[in-house]
Design an enzyme around this catalytic site. Structure first.
Site, PDB file in Angstrom:
ATOM      1  N   GLU A 113       0.838  -1.197   0.000  1.00  0.00           N
ATOM      2  CA  GLU A 113       0.000   0.000   0.000  1.00  0.00           C
ATOM      3  C   GLU A 113       0.876   1.251   0.000  1.00  0.00           C
ATOM      4  O   GLU A 113       2.096   1.165   0.207  1.00  0.00           O
ATOM      5  CB  GLU A 113      -0.949   0.001   1.209  1.00  0.00           C
ATOM      6  N   HIS A 241      -8.964   9.539   2.254  1.00  0.00           N
ATOM      7  CA  HIS A 241      -8.496   8.432   1.419  1.00  0.00           C
ATOM      8  C   HIS A 241      -8.616   8.871  -0.035  1.00  0.00           C
ATOM      9  O   HIS A 241      -9.654   9.399  -0.430  1.00  0.00           O
ATOM     10  CB  HIS A 241      -9.353   7.182   1.682  1.00  0.00           C
ATOM     11  N   ARG A 287      -0.670   8.959   1.434  1.00  0.00           N
ATOM     12  CA  ARG A 287      -2.046   9.370   1.144  1.00  0.00           C
ATOM     13  C   ARG A 287      -2.295  10.854   1.040  1.00  0.00           C
ATOM     14  O   ARG A 287      -3.084  11.308   0.221  1.00  0.00           O
ATOM     15  CB  ARG A 287      -2.931   8.848   2.269  1.00  0.00           C
TER      16      ARG A 287
END
Ligand code: FAD
Ligand code: SIN
Length: 538
Positions: A113, A241, A287
């Site tokens: 991720e 997000h 992010r």
């Protein structure tokens, strides 16, 4: 009605359930949870749990990735703790029955991720949270020392404030004795008294119009602790997000970052990849950077979304790796193996919260907090993906270790605590006000306190939220409590606290970006923004 227990756990996500399973070894446990026990952020977690398992990985690398994402504000001791405890936590879950996805040869499959320099995300396909919540729930149900009270929403913590004989100014310490909770099936307010209280009410995504969080995530714990005189911190760091599904019928559905870790690429409507222009890690940058880049691209092009393209990957492999995301998209007419997925950023994770120490202790005696509601210092100004399930597991165990000592040492009796007083309140017919106010808060926060901020917008939001807050409080004093009213009171309180924190921080760092102070200022602002009620700092 009064219920007495050794441990009162408020919330039934990963933090609450894992604490309860430990606490039951020491005494009686009551869990109160405002809906069905599985309705929580945990249940929707897709990506997984970050942990060091692969031989080409190391604790130092995981620590470094966490610190880099956290933009200078992570507390090193908390980060080191969760990273080093990771492998043991994953083994514990497997011992309880959690089945993580394995590779054909039997080793755990490790996803990737944003912000991670290695593949280290342990997962159960793309339904990791559901698998964990289900297994923890089964273990809790099988334990006869744990009583679960579903459809019970905590209204306020019981502290000295409720003991009329103790004046506020005489207090040196605040002590928590339990909580008042509304049984939403019967309309009765019950008094739960406990020797130890654990707050694990999760996040606050519902403060924003667009969020990946379910309806329960209204920041209740933060609001309750603030009202009770506890310390909150770093609330300006709401994580957006980058990729929630953009579709009228699929609002709030997450497209996991693991899809980008698997090879998905962010592109514009014209099909051009754009993340290389913003960061060397491109679509897998931390992010905050990806969300801001998408926001910028959308503003530049006027398009309502960008796209995530996985069509270059093997369709069969994609379907197998992401069965839940594939099915959800297909049900909305999007075959993600054939066409790019429309995505937009959405409020996702509260990095700040109720301040705790390394043992989950809050500023209020007898009250612990862990999970998303807590601010432990792990995430700094921006959480590294898949570190939060891990943090919840590690800190709930730490809280248990300390709480069992509190249980043994303290509280053989409770002071005289009054029943809930609803004198002078009435059933009102003005419920439309509540849905209107909830939406107004969410819109204000989305428009003025979102990914890109400015003093002008924050002050405008502050003036409006203050007015709403006064109105909601006046309404709360007159009306009989309901689930919606309790949540509205908390939402407006948390919105006000987020704005206050954002106005305090006069720099841009991690998730907090303001056009008035576009640079990071380590000289003056390499510190947390913590405060409590009565604290006059602006
Ligand atoms: P929750 O799981 O949210 O539980 C909170 C509980 O408190 C609920 O039971 C709720 O009903 C209850 N509650 C709240 N207020 C009250 C009240 N007033 N009275 C009584 N009960 C109350 N993190 C990762 O590490 N990896 C991931 O892959 C990941 N994916 C995610 C995907 C999505 C869509 C979302 C939304 C989050 C994701 N996260 C992920 C974040 C992670 O899921 C959460 O931070 C974590 O699950 C929080 O656990 P918790 O136990 O603190 O809170
Ligand atoms: C995701 O799967 O993208 C969510 C992971 C996280 O929020 O940690």
């Amino acid at each position: 009605m009064e219920i007495r227990t050794d441990f009162l756990v408020i919330g039934s996500g990963i933090a609450g359930l894992s604490f309860a399973l430990n606490a039951a070894k020491e005494g009686s446990v009551a869990i109160i949870t405002k809906k069905a026990h599985s309705e929580c952020n945990t249940n929707y977690a897709q990506g997984g749990i970050a942990t060091v398992i692969s031989p080409d990985d190391s604790f130092d690398l995981h620590i470094q990735d966490t610190l880099t994402a956290g933009a200078g504000l992570c507390h090193l001791d908390s980060v080191e703790l969760i990273v080093r405890e990771g492998p043991r936590m994953v083994k514990n879950l497997m011992r309880l029955g959690v089945e993580f996805t394995k590779k054909p040869e039997g080793a755990l499959s490790l996803g990737r991720e944003g912000g991670h320099s290695k593949n280290r995300i342990v997962h159960a396909a793309d339904l990791t949270g559901h698998e964990i919540e289900h297994v923890l729930g089964e273990n809790v149900q099988a334990n006869d020392r744990i009583a679960v009270y579903e459809n019970h929403i905590a209204i306020d913590l019981i502290t000295e404030h409720h003991l009329l004989r103790i004046q506020e100014e005489q207090r040196e310490h605040v002590t928590c004795w339990g909580a008042y909770a509304l049984d939403t099936d019967t309309g009765q307010v019950k008094k739960f008294l406990a020797k130890v209280v654990l707050l694990c009410t999760g996040g606050a995504g519902q403060v924003y119009l667009h969020t990946t969080n379910p309806k329960i995530a209204t920041g209740d714990g933060i609001a309750m602790v603030y009202r009770a005189g506890g310390t909150v911190g770093n609330l300006e760091f709401m994580q957006f997000h980058p990729t929630s599904l953009y579709h009228p019928d699929g609002q709030s559905f997450l497209i996991s970052e693991a899809v980008r870790g698997y090879g998905g690429v962010l592109i514009t409507r014209k099909g051009e990849p754009f993340m290389e222009r913003y960061h060397e890690m491109a679509s897998l940058a931390p992010r905050d950077i990806v969300a801001r880049a998408i926001d910028h691209e959308m503003k530049r092009s006027g398009d309502p979304c960008v796209y995530l393209d996985v069509t270059k990957k093997n369709p069969e492999e994609t379907r197998e790796r992401f069965p839940n995301i594939f099915q959800k998209c297909l049900s909305l007419g999007i075959d993600l193996t054939q066409e790019p997925i429309p995505v937009v950023p959405a409020a996702h994770y509260m990095c700040g919260g109720v301040q705790t120490d390394m043992w989950g202790r809050t500023a209020i005696q007898g009250l612990y907090a862990c999970g998303e509601v807590a601010f432990t210092g792990v995430h700094g100004a921006n959480r590294l993906a898949s570190n939060s399930l891990l943090e919840a597991l590690v800190f709930s165990e730490r809280a248990y270790q300390d709480a069992k000592k509190t249980l043994r040492e303290n509280r053989s009796s409770f002071p005289d605590i009054p029943e809930w007083n609803e004198e002078g309140t009435f059933n009102t017919a003005e419920w439309v006000i509540m849905s209107h106010d909830r939406e107004e808060i969410q819109r204000l926060m989305w428009d003025y306190v979102g990914i890109v901020r400015s003093n002008f917008r924050l002050r405008r939001a502050q003036r409006r939220i203050r007015l709403l807050s006064e109105e909601v409080e006046a309404f709360y004093r007159r009306a009989k409590v309901t689930n919606d009213l309790i949540e509205l009171r908390n939402l407006v309180a948390v919105a006000e606290l987020i704005i206050r924190s954002a106005l305090m921080r006069k720099e841009s760092r991690g998730l907090h970006y303001t056009t008035d102070y576009p640079e990071r200022d380590d000289r003056r602002w390499k510190r947390d923004t913590t405060f409590c009620k009565g604290d006059r700092r602006k």
